[in-house]
Structure formats: C-alpha cells, structure tokens
Design a protein around this motif. Sequence first.
Motif, PDB file in Angstrom:
ATOM      1  N   HIS A  62      22.150  18.413  62.786  1.00 49.94           N
ATOM      2  CA  HIS A  62      22.465  18.072  64.170  1.00 49.94           C
ATOM      3  C   HIS A  62      23.922  17.649  64.345  1.00 49.94           C
ATOM      4  O   HIS A  62      24.348  17.384  65.469  1.00 49.94           O
ATOM      5  N   LEU A  63      24.678  17.571  63.261  1.00 46.79           N
ATOM      6  CA  LEU A  63      26.074  17.160  63.375  1.00 46.79           C
ATOM      7  C   LEU A  63      26.896  18.265  64.027  1.00 46.79           C
ATOM      8  O   LEU A  63      26.679  19.452  63.806  1.00 46.79           O
ATOM      9  N   VAL A  64      27.849  17.846  64.826  1.00 51.10           N
ATOM     10  CA  VAL A  64      28.734  18.778  65.520  1.00 51.10           C
ATOM     11  C   VAL A  64      30.024  18.911  64.726  1.00 51.10           C
ATOM     12  O   VAL A  64      30.632  17.909  64.337  1.00 51.10           O
ATOM     13  N   GLN A  65      30.428  20.146  64.485  1.00 52.25           N
ATOM     14  CA  GLN A  65      31.677  20.407  63.776  1.00 52.25           C
ATOM     15  C   GLN A  65      32.818  20.491  64.784  1.00 52.25           C
ATOM     16  O   GLN A  65      32.742  21.239  65.769  1.00 52.25           O
ATOM     17  N   ASN A  66      33.874  19.709  64.546  1.00 55.43           N
ATOM     18  CA  ASN A  66      35.019  19.682  65.457  1.00 55.43           C
ATOM     19  C   ASN A  66      36.309  19.866  64.673  1.00 55.43           C
ATOM     20  O   ASN A  66      36.430  19.400  63.536  1.00 55.43           O
ATOM     21  N   ALA A 218      35.962  25.326  55.514  1.00 54.19           N
ATOM     22  CA  ALA A 218      35.302  25.953  56.655  1.00 54.19           C
ATOM     23  C   ALA A 218      34.658  24.936  57.575  1.00 54.19           C
ATOM     24  O   ALA A 218      34.506  25.170  58.770  1.00 54.19           O
ATOM     25  N   ARG A 219      34.270  23.797  57.014  1.00 53.39           N
ATOM     26  CA  ARG A 219      33.605  22.780  57.808  1.00 53.39           C
ATOM     27  C   ARG A 219      33.793  21.419  57.157  1.00 53.39           C
ATOM     28  O   ARG A 219      34.177  21.316  56.002  1.00 53.39           O
ATOM     29  N   ALA A 220      33.528  20.385  57.922  1.00 53.28           N
ATOM     30  CA  ALA A 220      33.569  19.024  57.404  1.00 53.28           C
ATOM     31  C   ALA A 220      32.139  18.566  57.142  1.00 53.28           C
ATOM     32  O   ALA A 220      31.180  19.290  57.391  1.00 53.28           O
ATOM     33  N   GLY A 221      32.021  17.364  56.626  1.00 50.48           N
ATOM     34  CA  GLY A 221      30.713  16.745  56.536  1.00 50.48           C
ATOM     35  C   GLY A 221      29.961  16.979  55.253  1.00 50.48           C
ATOM     36  O   GLY A 221      28.855  16.487  55.085  1.00 50.48           O
ATOM     37  N   THR A 222      30.511  17.741  54.306  1.00 48.94           N
ATOM     38  CA  THR A 222      29.820  17.946  53.048  1.00 48.94           C
ATOM     39  C   THR A 222      29.941  16.696  52.188  1.00 48.94           C
ATOM     40  O   THR A 222      30.834  15.881  52.373  1.00 48.94           O
ATOM     41  N   PRO A 224      27.651  13.527  49.687  1.00 53.89           N
ATOM     42  CA  PRO A 224      26.369  12.830  49.571  1.00 53.89           C
ATOM     43  C   PRO A 224      25.859  12.260  50.882  1.00 53.89           C
ATOM     44  O   PRO A 224      24.666  12.069  51.060  1.00 53.89           O
ATOM     45  N   VAL A 225      26.761  11.968  51.809  1.00 51.55           N
ATOM     46  CA  VAL A 225      26.369  11.458  53.116  1.00 51.55           C
ATOM     47  C   VAL A 225      26.926  12.397  54.179  1.00 51.55           C
ATOM     48  O   VAL A 225      28.143  12.539  54.295  1.00 51.55           O
ATOM     49  N   PRO A 226      26.073  13.057  54.961  1.00 47.10           N
ATOM     50  CA  PRO A 226      26.575  13.964  55.996  1.00 47.10           C
ATOM     51  C   PRO A 226      27.533  13.252  56.939  1.00 47.10           C
ATOM     52  O   PRO A 226      27.281  12.142  57.393  1.00 47.10           O
ATOM     53  N   GLY A 227      28.664  13.897  57.216  1.00 44.11           N
ATOM     54  CA  GLY A 227      29.644  13.328  58.123  1.00 44.11           C
ATOM     55  C   GLY A 227      30.646  12.404  57.485  1.00 44.11           C
ATOM     56  O   GLY A 227      31.550  11.915  58.164  1.00 44.11           O
ATOM     57  N   MET A 228      30.524  12.155  56.187  1.00 39.84           N
ATOM     58  CA  MET A 228      31.397  11.177  55.536  1.00 39.84           C
ATOM     59  C   MET A 228      32.754  11.768  55.167  1.00 39.84           C
ATOM     60  O   MET A 228      33.744  11.048  55.060  1.00 39.84           O
ATOM     61  N   VAL A 229      32.833  13.082  54.968  1.00 41.40           N
ATOM     62  CA  VAL A 229      34.040  13.706  54.439  1.00 41.40           C
ATOM     63  C   VAL A 229      34.757  14.497  55.525  1.00 41.40           C
ATOM     64  O   VAL A 229      34.147  15.287  56.250  1.00 41.40           O
ATOM     65  N   THR A 230      36.054  14.268  55.626  1.00 38.02           N
ATOM     66  CA  THR A 230      36.919  14.996  56.554  1.00 38.02           C
ATOM     67  C   THR A 230      38.050  15.643  55.767  1.00 38.02           C
ATOM     68  O   THR A 230      38.555  15.066  54.808  1.00 38.02           O
ATOM     69  N   SER A 231      38.427  16.846  56.164  1.00 42.96           N
ATOM     70  CA  SER A 231      39.537  17.546  55.514  1.00 42.96           C
ATOM     71  C   SER A 231      40.695  17.690  56.488  1.00 42.96           C
ATOM     72  O   SER A 231      40.491  17.891  57.695  1.00 42.96           O
ATOM     73  N   ILE A 232      41.912  17.578  55.959  1.00 42.05           N
ATOM     74  CA  ILE A 232      43.127  17.799  56.738  1.00 42.05           C
ATOM     75  C   ILE A 232      43.815  19.032  56.177  1.00 42.05           C
ATOM     76  O   ILE A 232      44.145  19.092  54.991  1.00 42.05           O
ATOM     77  N   GLY A 238      51.667  22.098  62.111  1.00 38.02           N
ATOM     78  CA  GLY A 238      51.021  20.795  62.236  1.00 38.02           C
ATOM     79  C   GLY A 238      49.887  20.691  61.239  1.00 38.02           C
ATOM     80  O   GLY A 238      49.926  21.308  60.173  1.00 38.02           O
ATOM     81  N   VAL A 239      48.874  19.923  61.564  1.00 37.71           N
ATOM     82  CA  VAL A 239      47.698  19.822  60.705  1.00 37.71           C
ATOM     83  C   VAL A 239      46.443  19.882  61.561  1.00 37.71           C
ATOM     84  O   VAL A 239      46.448  19.488  62.736  1.00 37.71           O
ATOM     85  N   VAL A 240      45.365  20.388  60.962  1.00 34.60           N
ATOM     86  CA  VAL A 240      44.053  20.416  61.595  1.00 34.60           C
ATOM     87  C   VAL A 240      43.145  19.478  60.822  1.00 34.60           C
ATOM     88  O   VAL A 240      43.055  19.553  59.591  1.00 34.60           O
ATOM     89  N   ALA A 241      42.463  18.597  61.528  1.00 36.98           N
ATOM     90  CA  ALA A 241      41.480  17.702  60.922  1.00 36.98           C
ATOM     91  C   ALA A 241      40.091  18.225  61.257  1.00 36.98           C
ATOM     92  O   ALA A 241      39.762  18.432  62.434  1.00 36.98           O
ATOM     93  N   LEU A 242      39.288  18.471  60.231  1.00 36.34           N
ATOM     94  CA  LEU A 242      37.916  18.943  60.404  1.00 36.34           C
ATOM     95  C   LEU A 242      36.998  17.730  60.325  1.00 36.34           C
ATOM     96  O   LEU A 242      36.940  17.054  59.294  1.00 36.34           O
ATOM     97  N   VAL A 243      36.286  17.467  61.405  1.00 41.87           N
ATOM     98  CA  VAL A 243      35.496  16.246  61.525  1.00 41.87           C
ATOM     99  C   VAL A 243      34.073  16.607  61.916  1.00 41.87           C
ATOM    100  O   VAL A 243      33.838  17.466  62.768  1.00 41.87           O
TER     101      VAL A 243
END
Length: 267
Positions: A62-66, A218-222, A224-232, A238-243
């Motif tokens: 149910h997490l939304v990828q942004n 390709a996506r964030a959130g991978t 042990p805890v869904p949503g815990m990891v973000t990539s820049i 510039g930079v893109v943050a995957l949240v």
Amino acid sequence: MTTASLFARNPNLPSLSNSPTWAREALTPRDPPRITLPHPEYHDPNEGLTNPPLFSEAHFKHLVQNSYFFSKADLSTLKRKAHNAPTFDAVASCLWRARTKALGLEGDLRLLFPIDTRLRCSPPLPNGYYGTAVVFVCARVDANALCRPEGLANAARLISGAKREVDDEYRASVIDLLELRGRREFGREGVFVVSDQSRLAFAGVDFGWGRAVYAGAARAGTGPVPGMVTSIVGHNGGVVALVSLEREQVGAFEEAVREDLRPDAKL
C-alpha cells in the motif's frame, strides 16, 4: 561494472588495463577481533524502543512511490540554510525532517547512511578491487530538536560529524563486530536510511547503447522495514530522492520539504 561494459562493447578484448581483483582477505577481522567503538546503527535487543512500528509487512503493497527532484536552485537553498553543508548532508537533513514530521515520530531518531571506505582507509585496497568496502554510520537526534526551525542546520552538522568518524579504526571495529556477533540487522524503530547514489557513475557506463537516460534505483522502501530506505540519485544537474510513504503521509511530507525549500523561511 566498467569491466563488464568493456566486454559488452568488445567481446574479443584480449586484456584489461585494470584487471578485477577479489582480495577479500584485505578486509578480514583482527586477531583477536575487538569492538572498539559504539555502533548504534545496528539493532540492540536490550535497548528500549521509543516509537511504535511504522509499517507491517502487510502495508508494503500500500506504500506510494514518490520521486522528488531537487534542482540546482533547490540544492543551493538547502545548503545555504544548512550553513554551507555538502549536498548530501543538506538533502538528507531535509528528507529526515520531512519524514519525521509526516510520520509524527517522537523520541530518539537515527539516520543511517553508507560510506565507501575504499579511498578513506590505509593501506589502500588493491588496485581493481571490486568487492564492497561499505560501512554504515549513524547520526542521532531527538525528534523535537530535528523539527525545530534550526533543525536542518543541526542535522546537517551531525551528518557531517558522523562521516568524519569513518577511519581505519571504525571500519575495523565494524568488521570485528560482524565477526563476533554475526550478521546484524539495522535498528528498526525511529530509523531512516538514506543511500547516496548521486555520485555513482552508472549513467556513464556504456554497454554499447550509449549513455543511460537514467541510472539508479527503481523504487524506494526496500529493506527490513517497508518505507525505511530512501535513495538519492543524480539527475539533470540536480538530485532525485526516491521516497516510499503511505498515501495519507505524502501531503505532510511534501509540505515539510517545501517549507525547507522556501528561500524566505526563517531558520
């Protein structure tokens, strides 16, 4: 990656100017192994928890990828507000603050991020070494302090300080910890992981089709805890943050980011 691209463009390449080297013995534990430094990035089963679980595994789907793009102007604004901090430190601080506000976190918070030690420690790793030499470091702060107007600059200072702690002894202590205690999980409660991929040269690697339009996660959130990891990821100057967030948290997160990006916001 570079070696693979060379062979992809020329399968009959007779030799390489820089041959890959395994050399895992360069990062073996000491004898005897000894943990000489604190490592709050790893889970301590005896440590009390201050935050309830953020997500269950059932929530993952149910997490939304942004994707949030920070332009050169945005980066300049954040770095100025963070007292001329490096780009990663400023962006990570902004994301950390926004996530904390959106999720309503309280108590002790930890920001974890990987550091590549291959060029930081001595003796240097063998030329052509292609294994991992990454350790994770941890910046800690109270949620209330992080959310204050001056929290952006203070968080960036903490991140910069954590990076400076990574030296020969730090890496050796991490290796010995893993030797003595086995593979460890990162802490889960109040933890946010930001992976800086903005300087990885994946976009410049040519497998015969030219430069990549995009090269990154390709996506964030991978994890042990869904949503815990973000990539820049670096993109278009510039930079893109995957949240990865739950849908009802997205609006608060975006508003918190916009607040830090306002040039006239008070510090």
